[in-house]
Design a protein around this motif. Structure first.
Motif, PDB file in Angstrom:
ATOM      1  N   MET A 267       0.861  -0.854  -0.116  1.00 31.65           N
ATOM      2  CA  MET A 267       0.081   0.582  -0.098  1.00 31.65           C
ATOM      3  C   MET A 267       0.737   0.827  -0.005  1.00 31.65           C
ATOM      4  O   MET A 267       0.567   2.157  -0.872  1.00 31.65           O
ATOM      5  N   ASP A 268       2.249   1.370   0.605  1.00 34.19           N
ATOM      6  CA  ASP A 268       3.266   3.005   0.491  1.00 34.19           C
ATOM      7  C   ASP A 268       3.432   2.139  -0.914  1.00 34.19           C
ATOM      8  O   ASP A 268       3.816   3.875  -1.641  1.00 34.19           O
ATOM      9  N   TYR A 269       3.474   1.664  -1.905  1.00 34.49           N
ATOM     10  CA  TYR A 269       4.312   1.737  -2.795  1.00 34.49           C
ATOM     11  C   TYR A 269       2.576   2.495  -3.824  1.00 34.49           C
ATOM     12  O   TYR A 269       3.163   3.233  -4.584  1.00 34.49           O
ATOM     13  N   LEU A 270       1.777   2.032  -3.627  1.00 31.67           N
ATOM     14  CA  LEU A 270       0.854   2.203  -4.631  1.00 31.67           C
ATOM     15  C   LEU A 270       0.167   3.419  -4.063  1.00 31.67           C
ATOM     16  O   LEU A 270      -0.152   4.798  -4.754  1.00 31.67           O
ATOM     17  N   THR A 271       0.465   3.353  -2.827  1.00 30.06           N
ATOM     18  CA  THR A 271      -0.129   5.464  -2.146  1.00 30.06           C
ATOM     19  C   THR A 271       0.564   6.645  -2.827  1.00 30.06           C
ATOM     20  O   THR A 271       0.230   7.159  -3.098  1.00 30.06           O
ATOM     21  N   THR A 272       1.945   5.998  -2.457  1.00 26.04           N
ATOM     22  CA  THR A 272       3.331   7.784  -3.137  1.00 26.04           C
ATOM     23  C   THR A 272       3.263   7.356  -4.856  1.00 26.04           C
ATOM     24  O   THR A 272       2.774   8.037  -5.280  1.00 26.04           O
ATOM     25  N   SER A 273       2.755   6.095  -5.243  1.00 26.63           N
ATOM     26  CA  SER A 273       2.597   6.494  -6.634  1.00 26.63           C
ATOM     27  C   SER A 273       1.786   6.875  -7.226  1.00 26.63           C
ATOM     28  O   SER A 273       1.463   7.762  -7.684  1.00 26.63           O
ATOM     29  N   THR A 274       0.516   7.301  -6.713  1.00 19.57           N
ATOM     30  CA  THR A 274      -1.082   7.791  -7.062  1.00 19.57           C
ATOM     31  C   THR A 274      -0.735   8.964  -6.475  1.00 19.57           C
ATOM     32  O   THR A 274      -1.068  10.221  -7.615  1.00 19.57           O
ATOM     33  N   LYS A 275      -0.023   9.349  -5.514  1.00 18.49           N
ATOM     34  CA  LYS A 275      -0.080  10.759  -5.118  1.00 18.49           C
ATOM     35  C   LYS A 275       1.173  11.841  -6.551  1.00 18.49           C
ATOM     36  O   LYS A 275       0.627  12.489  -6.639  1.00 18.49           O
ATOM     37  N   SER A 276       2.110  10.826  -5.897  1.00 15.00           N
ATOM     38  CA  SER A 276       3.114  11.471  -7.647  1.00 15.00           C
ATOM     39  C   SER A 276       3.044  11.211  -9.093  1.00 15.00           C
ATOM     40  O   SER A 276       2.433  12.963  -9.260  1.00 15.00           O
ATOM     41  N   TYR A 277       1.502  10.626  -8.793  1.00 13.61           N
ATOM     42  CA  TYR A 277       1.080  10.835 -10.341  1.00 13.61           C
ATOM     43  C   TYR A 277       0.728  11.974 -10.629  1.00 13.61           C
ATOM     44  O   TYR A 277      -0.054  12.430 -11.725  1.00 13.61           O
ATOM     45  N   LEU A 278      -0.605  12.448  -9.723  1.00 11.50           N
ATOM     46  CA  LEU A 278      -1.878  13.314  -9.431  1.00 11.50           C
ATOM     47  C   LEU A 278      -0.850  14.337  -9.228  1.00 11.50           C
ATOM     48  O   LEU A 278      -1.323  15.738  -9.738  1.00 11.50           O
ATOM     49  N   ASP A 279       0.012  14.954  -8.701  1.00 14.02           N
ATOM     50  CA  ASP A 279       0.870  16.120  -7.944  1.00 14.02           C
ATOM     51  C   ASP A 279       1.606  16.576  -9.003  1.00 14.02           C
ATOM     52  O   ASP A 279       1.716  17.633  -9.000  1.00 14.02           O
ATOM     53  N   ASN A 281       3.065  14.022 -11.988  1.00 16.40           N
ATOM     54  CA  ASN A 281       2.811  13.435 -12.967  1.00 16.40           C
ATOM     55  C   ASN A 281       4.194  12.753 -12.987  1.00 16.40           C
ATOM     56  O   ASN A 281       5.123  12.979 -14.229  1.00 16.40           O
ATOM     57  N   PHE A 282       4.492  12.350 -11.906  1.00 17.86           N
ATOM     58  CA  PHE A 282       5.904  11.688 -11.591  1.00 17.86           C
ATOM     59  C   PHE A 282       7.354  12.153 -11.329  1.00 17.86           C
ATOM     60  O   PHE A 282       8.560  11.893 -10.950  1.00 17.86           O
ATOM     61  N   LYS A 283       7.393  13.627 -11.237  1.00 21.05           N
ATOM     62  CA  LYS A 283       8.181  14.984 -12.307  1.00 21.05           C
ATOM     63  C   LYS A 283       8.719  14.778 -10.571  1.00 21.05           C
ATOM     64  O   LYS A 283       9.597  15.765 -10.161  1.00 21.05           O
ATOM     65  N   ASP A 284       8.267  15.272  -9.586  1.00 18.44           N
ATOM     66  CA  ASP A 284       8.605  15.293  -8.040  1.00 18.44           C
ATOM     67  C   ASP A 284       9.719  13.768  -8.103  1.00 18.44           C
ATOM     68  O   ASP A 284      10.284  14.475  -6.541  1.00 18.44           O
ATOM     69  N   ASN A 285       9.722  13.470  -8.083  1.00 12.26           N
ATOM     70  CA  ASN A 285      10.294  11.702  -8.179  1.00 12.26           C
ATOM     71  C   ASN A 285       9.981  11.494  -6.182  1.00 12.26           C
ATOM     72  O   ASN A 285      10.811  10.865  -5.900  1.00 12.26           O
ATOM     73  N   GLN A 286       8.530  11.864  -5.701  1.00 11.06           N
ATOM     74  CA  GLN A 286       8.503  11.379  -4.199  1.00 11.06           C
ATOM     75  C   GLN A 286       7.677   9.798  -4.777  1.00 11.06           C
ATOM     76  O   GLN A 286       6.383  10.264  -3.511  1.00 11.06           O
ATOM     77  N   PHE A 287       8.124   9.359  -4.811  1.00 10.33           N
ATOM     78  CA  PHE A 287       8.136   7.818  -5.083  1.00 10.33           C
ATOM     79  C   PHE A 287       8.469   6.659  -5.517  1.00 10.33           C
ATOM     80  O   PHE A 287       9.802   6.565  -5.491  1.00 10.33           O
ATOM     81  N   ILE A 288       8.290   5.331  -4.892  1.00  9.00           N
ATOM     82  CA  ILE A 288       9.048   4.596  -5.114  1.00  9.00           C
ATOM     83  C   ILE A 288       9.057   3.503  -6.910  1.00  9.00           C
ATOM     84  O   ILE A 288       8.070   3.138  -7.065  1.00  9.00           O
ATOM     85  N   ASN A 289      10.319   4.429  -6.981  1.00  9.45           N
ATOM     86  CA  ASN A 289      10.163   3.708  -8.889  1.00  9.45           C
ATOM     87  C   ASN A 289      10.986   2.108  -9.064  1.00  9.45           C
ATOM     88  O   ASN A 289      11.918   2.036  -8.699  1.00  9.45           O
TER      89      ASN A 289
END
Length: 494
Positions: A267-279, A281-289
């Motif tokens: 859930m940490d993976y899914l949450t950070t991925s969705t948040k970064s996408y919405l915030d 489009n992954f440019k903030d790099n605040q997700f597990i890649n």
């Protein structure tokens, strides 16, 4: 209902989906709409079965059978067959507050208990449901319903997931003033951060919440009970409080090497991925890649499948999903008779995508993780497993036995733990001093939803444990009736 001989003459058509390799290029919904003509044909398959098990909404052997919110499925199937879409929508929203959610992410227990499914593929109930509500929004049939009177009663709802939103919708329509508190920066609970965008576009969630806001519900984000507001303050300011905080305490994997860098909860993976996408489009790099990495998902359920789909879109090097149970049969067995939920092999969206990209199904069955191994810098490098055999003891109880000689080492730089949940997070529950059960959920009886604290109720996963969205909607509707009765002495809610 439907065409008298429709279930004989017309075959079920596979749900329309975008091509797997094409949809891996973006984060948009993987489903594609059926044509209106196709939907009318599929509605025609609904037989005049006299006893429609599709909406019984009960549990058989621990699994849901039929629709828990008792959707009037045969009625709106027949209306779709006749092309009477607006009337179908009127039937649909009588029982379901959010068909646009269930039509996308509900596992459709209604179809498992469809009478046609005794011998043939079930009626395409889920796809028809989604089409009805989508057509309702497209044609402007869904407009704000502003209550004509207010009771003067105020209700606080903690949590904006499906249970919280359903109870808020019902109580607002009863004329009460409802405020929904959400600790995250966005509303929707698991609808927003627990389900990837390719299954449920967040614009769909935002559209519904905007509608609820127009109807008079107040939403407050970035507010955590015990930190930004106290339980005592809420009880003083509101006539009733409903706890709909979900069951998000993730079950951990107790194993050698668990602390290695690269091991995360799903859930940490899914949450950070969705948040970064919405915030951004992954440019903030605040997700597990997962890009360029060997990914292993431990846990064979839907959350694990969502991790697979997410890793594929991040261009992982490889992805495997481990499950402890054997591969399911292609058809029902004699131990899994209709109308039980069918325990059969399916090829979900994530597995179709992995198969298209790598040429094989990513799932491994009857497998147990023995240890995780990291390099000298503490970074995960490999995972060790052994195959298991499912056995039955003399008392008929199942257990798993390791098979010697089946040990294997897997390269892995990322591991996601998706082995379920252990109940609700306890912080909010402790602030309200509500009793909990051995399963770490709120002690509140289904039917009255009352906690041990006067004026405080609980519903959804926080009360029943991790479950289906459609059960959350059921509990949200039911707790609203009980709160309405608690405040007014009787209820106007169906």
């Amino acid at each position: 209902m439907g065409k008298a001989t429709g279930f004989i003459e017309i075959r079920r058509e596979k749900a329309a989906e975008r091509e797997p390799l094409e949809r891996l290029k973006d984060w948009h919904e993987y489903s594609a709409p059926f044509t209106e003509e196709t939907l009318m044909r599929q509605g025609a398959r609904c037989m005049d079965c006299a006893t429609p098990f599709c909406h019984i909404g009960t549990e058989i052997n621990g699994y849901t059978s039929g629709c828990p919110i008792h959707n009037l499925i045969p009625e709106w199937n027949d209306l779709v067959y006749q092309g009477r879409w607006k009337e179908a929508l009127e039937r649909l929203v009588k029982t379901n507050n959010f068909p646009e959610f269930t039509g996308r992410v509900c596992p459709a227990p209604c179809e498992g208990s469809c009478n046609v499914a005794i011998s043939d593929p079930a009626v395409a109930i889920k796809n028809i449901e989604k089409a009805i509500i989508d057509k309702g929004f497209e044609n402007g049939w869904i407009t704000p319903r502003i209550p004509v009177r207010r009771t003067g009663k105020k209700i606080a709802i903690i949590g904006s997931g499906p249970a919280g939103l359903a109870s808020a919708d019902q109580l607002n329509q009863a004329g009460h003033s409802v405020t929904v508190f959400e600790r995250s920066d966005r509303l929707g609970g698991l609808l927003t951060y627990g389900i990837p965008n390719m299954k449920l576009d967040k614009g769909i969630v935002e559209r519904r919440i905007s509608l609820l806001s127009e109807e008079g519900i107040t939403f407050v984000t970035n507010t955590e009970v015990g930190k930004d507001v106290t339980a005592d303050e809420l009880r003083q300011q509101f006539d009733a409080v409903i706890l709909c905080v979900g069951a998000q305490k993730q079950r951990d994997l107790k194993i050698d090497g668990r602390k290695a860098n690269g091991v995360h909860f799903a859930m940490d993976y899914l949450t950070t991925s969705t948040k970064s996408y919405l915030d951004s489009n992954f440019k903030d790099n605040q997700f597990i890649n997962a890009e360029g990495k060997d990914v292993i998902v431990i846990g064979g359920g839907d959350t694990g499948a969502d991790c697979v789909a997410t890793a594929l879109r991040q261009n992982c090097k490889s992805v495997v999903q481990f499950g402890k149970h054997p591969k399911l049969p292609m058809a029902r067995t004699s131990q899994n008779m209709w109308p039980e939920a069918p325990h059969v092999f399916t090829m979900e969206y994530a597995y179709e995508e992995a198969n298209a990209k790598f040429g094989h199904d990513p799932r491994e069955y009857s497998i147990q993780t023995k240890k995780l191994v990291s390099d000298e810098k503490g970074n995960l490098k490999e995972l060790h497993t052994i195959q298991m055999e499912k056995m039955k003891d003399e008392n008929g109880n199942y257990y798993f036995k390791e098979i010697p000689g089946t040990e294997k080492v897997w390269p892995a730089q990322l591991v996601f733990i998706a082995i379920g949940f252990e109940g609700a997070e306890q912080s909010v529950l402790k602030h309200f001093n509500v009793d909990t059960t051995a399963r770490n959920v709120v002690a509140a009886k289904y039917g009255d939803f009352k906690t041990n604290v006067e004026g405080v109720f609980a519903a959804g996963d926080a009360r029943r444990g991790q479950s289906l969205i459609v059960w959350a909607i059921n509990e949200g509707r039911e707790v609203a009736r009980e709160v309405d009765k608690y405040l007014m002495g009787s209820t106007v809610l169906a």
